[in-house]
Write a protein that holds these residues in place. Structure first.
Motif, PDB file in Angstrom:
ATOM      1  N   ASN A  11       0.677  -1.139   0.094  1.00 24.79           N
ATOM      2  CA  ASN A  11      -0.149  -0.069   0.161  1.00 24.79           C
ATOM      3  C   ASN A  11       0.815   0.922  -0.055  1.00 24.79           C
ATOM      4  OD1 ASN A  11      -2.392  -1.457  -0.128  1.00 24.79           O
ATOM      5  ND2 ASN A  11      -2.966  -1.220   2.076  1.00 24.79           N
ATOM      6  N   ILE A  12       2.131   1.197   0.535  1.00 25.54           N
ATOM      7  CA  ILE A  12       3.123   2.315   0.429  1.00 25.54           C
ATOM      8  C   ILE A  12       3.742   2.324  -0.824  1.00 25.54           C
ATOM      9  CG2 ILE A  12       4.899   3.346   1.877  1.00 25.54           C
ATOM     10  CD1 ILE A  12       3.930   2.029   4.325  1.00 25.54           C
ATOM     11  N   SER A  13       4.205   1.027  -1.377  1.00 24.40           N
ATOM     12  CA  SER A  13       5.214   1.234  -2.314  1.00 24.40           C
ATOM     13  C   SER A  13       5.427  -0.589  -2.880  1.00 24.40           C
ATOM     14  CB  SER A  13       6.608   1.726  -2.366  1.00 24.40           C
ATOM     15  OG  SER A  13       7.198   1.693  -3.521  1.00 24.40           O
ATOM     16  N   THR A  14       4.874  -0.798  -3.832  1.00 27.47           N
ATOM     17  CA  THR A  14       4.874  -2.115  -4.373  1.00 27.47           C
ATOM     18  C   THR A  14       6.326  -2.774  -4.507  1.00 27.47           C
ATOM     19  OG1 THR A  14       3.040  -1.954  -5.336  1.00 27.47           O
ATOM     20  CG2 THR A  14       3.960  -3.864  -5.968  1.00 27.47           C
ATOM     21  N   LEU A  15       6.708  -3.905  -4.039  1.00 28.02           N
ATOM     22  CA  LEU A  15       8.037  -4.428  -4.110  1.00 28.02           C
ATOM     23  C   LEU A  15       8.039  -5.635  -5.218  1.00 28.02           C
ATOM     24  CD1 LEU A  15       9.058  -4.690  -0.456  1.00 28.02           C
ATOM     25  CD2 LEU A  15       9.660  -2.883  -2.181  1.00 28.02           C
ATOM     26  N   ASN A  16       8.923  -5.837  -6.000  1.00 27.12           N
ATOM     27  CA  ASN A  16       8.913  -6.793  -6.877  1.00 27.12           C
ATOM     28  C   ASN A  16       9.302  -8.154  -5.997  1.00 27.12           C
ATOM     29  OD1 ASN A  16      11.743  -7.550  -6.640  1.00 27.12           O
ATOM     30  ND2 ASN A  16      12.080  -5.860  -8.100  1.00 27.12           N
ATOM     31  N   ASP A 109      19.824  -3.814   8.776  1.00 22.57           N
ATOM     32  CA  ASP A 109      19.310  -4.729   8.074  1.00 22.57           C
ATOM     33  C   ASP A 109      18.473  -4.149   6.996  1.00 22.57           C
ATOM     34  OD1 ASP A 109      20.224  -7.023   9.306  1.00 22.57           O
ATOM     35  OD2 ASP A 109      18.744  -7.338  10.570  1.00 22.57           O
ATOM     36  N   LEU A 110      17.706  -3.295   7.459  1.00 23.65           N
ATOM     37  CA  LEU A 110      16.775  -2.375   6.562  1.00 23.65           C
ATOM     38  C   LEU A 110      17.861  -1.620   5.630  1.00 23.65           C
ATOM     39  CD1 LEU A 110      14.136  -1.704   5.579  1.00 23.65           C
ATOM     40  CD2 LEU A 110      13.852  -0.277   7.335  1.00 23.65           C
ATOM     41  N   GLU A 111      18.675  -1.073   6.417  1.00 22.07           N
ATOM     42  CA  GLU A 111      19.666  -0.141   5.606  1.00 22.07           C
ATOM     43  C   GLU A 111      20.527  -1.141   4.575  1.00 22.07           C
ATOM     44  OE1 GLU A 111      21.746   3.199   4.267  1.00 22.07           O
ATOM     45  OE2 GLU A 111      19.830   2.943   5.258  1.00 22.07           O
ATOM     46  N   ARG A 112      20.911  -2.247   4.927  1.00 19.42           N
ATOM     47  CA  ARG A 112      21.535  -3.168   3.800  1.00 19.42           C
ATOM     48  C   ARG A 112      20.808  -3.396   2.659  1.00 19.42           C
ATOM     49  NH1 ARG A 112      20.823  -8.247   3.649  1.00 19.42           N
ATOM     50  NH2 ARG A 112      20.094  -8.342   5.787  1.00 19.42           N
ATOM     51  N   ALA A 118      16.203  -0.807  -5.048  1.00 15.11           N
ATOM     52  CA  ALA A 118      15.615   0.327  -5.205  1.00 15.11           C
ATOM     53  C   ALA A 118      14.242   0.340  -4.733  1.00 15.11           C
ATOM     54  CB  ALA A 118      15.824   0.710  -6.930  1.00 15.11           C
ATOM     55  N   GLY A 119      13.424  -0.630  -4.739  1.00 18.20           N
ATOM     56  CA  GLY A 119      12.198  -0.596  -4.510  1.00 18.20           C
ATOM     57  C   GLY A 119      11.843  -0.589  -3.011  1.00 18.20           C
ATOM     58  N   ILE A 120      13.076  -1.333  -2.049  1.00 16.68           N
ATOM     59  CA  ILE A 120      13.109  -0.976  -0.591  1.00 16.68           C
ATOM     60  C   ILE A 120      13.442   0.321  -0.193  1.00 16.68           C
ATOM     61  CG2 ILE A 120      14.023  -1.834   1.373  1.00 16.68           C
ATOM     62  CD1 ILE A 120      13.904  -4.614  -0.017  1.00 16.68           C
ATOM     63  N   SER A 121      14.358   0.844  -0.957  1.00 14.98           N
ATOM     64  CA  SER A 121      14.590   2.239  -0.611  1.00 14.98           C
ATOM     65  C   SER A 121      13.433   3.217  -0.828  1.00 14.98           C
ATOM     66  CB  SER A 121      15.827   2.636  -1.732  1.00 14.98           C
ATOM     67  OG  SER A 121      16.158   4.252  -1.267  1.00 14.98           O
ATOM     68  N   LYS A 122      12.859   3.185  -1.944  1.00 17.43           N
ATOM     69  CA  LYS A 122      11.587   3.732  -2.343  1.00 17.43           C
ATOM     70  C   LYS A 122      10.394   3.688  -1.249  1.00 17.43           C
ATOM     71  CE  LYS A 122       8.107   4.690  -5.897  1.00 17.43           C
ATOM     72  NZ  LYS A 122       7.681   4.027  -6.936  1.00 17.43           N
ATOM     73  N   PHE A 123      10.233   2.418  -0.719  1.00 10.52           N
ATOM     74  CA  PHE A 123       9.278   2.017   0.235  1.00 10.52           C
ATOM     75  C   PHE A 123       9.751   2.963   1.498  1.00 10.52           C
ATOM     76  CE2 PHE A 123       9.076  -0.394   4.411  1.00 10.52           C
ATOM     77  CZ  PHE A 123       7.640  -0.147   4.508  1.00 10.52           C
ATOM     78  N   GLY A 127       7.317   5.798   3.115  1.00 10.40           N
ATOM     79  CA  GLY A 127       6.936   5.861   4.384  1.00 10.40           C
ATOM     80  C   GLY A 127       7.185   6.904   5.245  1.00 10.40           C
ATOM     81  N   ILE A 128       8.522   7.234   4.969  1.00 10.22           N
ATOM     82  CA  ILE A 128       8.943   8.250   5.814  1.00 10.22           C
ATOM     83  C   ILE A 128       8.041   9.829   5.353  1.00 10.22           C
ATOM     84  CG2 ILE A 128      10.768   9.968   6.501  1.00 10.22           C
ATOM     85  CD1 ILE A 128      12.561   7.419   6.291  1.00 10.22           C
TER      86      ILE A 128
END
Length: 190
Positions: A11-16, A109-112, A118-123, A127-128
């Motif tokens: 709902n925030i950003s779709t991850l592949n 772990d989240l930073e790594r 890129a999708g996790i960075s976008k999420f 979110g922030i």
């Protein structure tokens, strides 16, 4: 529970598929007791939480008074985001109001994964940004709305909240005296 985490994340950003596979594996179960402090003042927040059960609050406290800033409850993210992202000691505390269960992820772990995908960075960024937008909207409410308008807005945004959270914390959250809050409950109909 990771299925619900996936829905809320998307709902925030779709991850592949590859991003989701890596992302969901870094979340670990965690639980705490009622009134347990998850993150005290002065400590750097190391975890981001996804709440699966229970109710928590983030608050600021000085010698004269306490200010409830945020409530977190099932199927939302929680934690002291400013401290988590900036890696600075927190000015706020994060405490469980009820026994609570979470999935949580450590900053490292989240930073790594943010560096890897890129999708996790976008999420994380979206979110922030969403959290900041909520804080700004709440600032407008606190500074410009009457007590009744603040109460109505709270009920429009989260109608279930009156049954979940002790009224003394809700009164503090919207910045009114607890006796005035009781009067509003009897007066306002949504």
């Amino acid at each position: 529970m990771k299925e619900i985490l996936k829905v809320i994340t998307n709902n925030i950003s779709t991850l592949n598929d590859e991003e989701w596979e890596d992302f969901h594996q870094i979340w670990k179960p965690f639980s705490c007791k009622r009134k347990e402090c998850l993150s005290p003042v002065g400590k750097i927040e190391d975890n981001l939480y996804f709440i699966t059960e229970g109710l928590q609050r983030i608050f600021y406290e000085n010698q004269q008074r306490e200010a409830t800033l945020v409530f977190t409850y099932p199927h939302s993210f929680g934690g002291l985001l400013d401290s988590f992202i900036l890696r600075t000691p927190s000015k706020y505390a994060y405490k469980a109001l009820t026994p609570s269960k979470f999935l949580r992820v450590h900053y490292d772990d989240l930073e790594r994964l943010s560096q890897k995908h890129a999708g996790i960075s976008k999420f994380v960024r979206l979110g922030i940004t969403g959290a900041l937008a909520g804080v700004l909207e709440r600032q407008v409410e606190l500074q410009t709305y009457s007590s009744e308008e603040k109460f109505r807005k709270l009920l429009q945004r989260s109608p279930h909240i009156l049954q979940m959270i002790p009224h003394k914390y809700l009164a503090n959250y919207i910045g009114i005296d607890a006796s005035n809050f009781s009067k509003l409950i009897n007066k306002v109909r949504i």
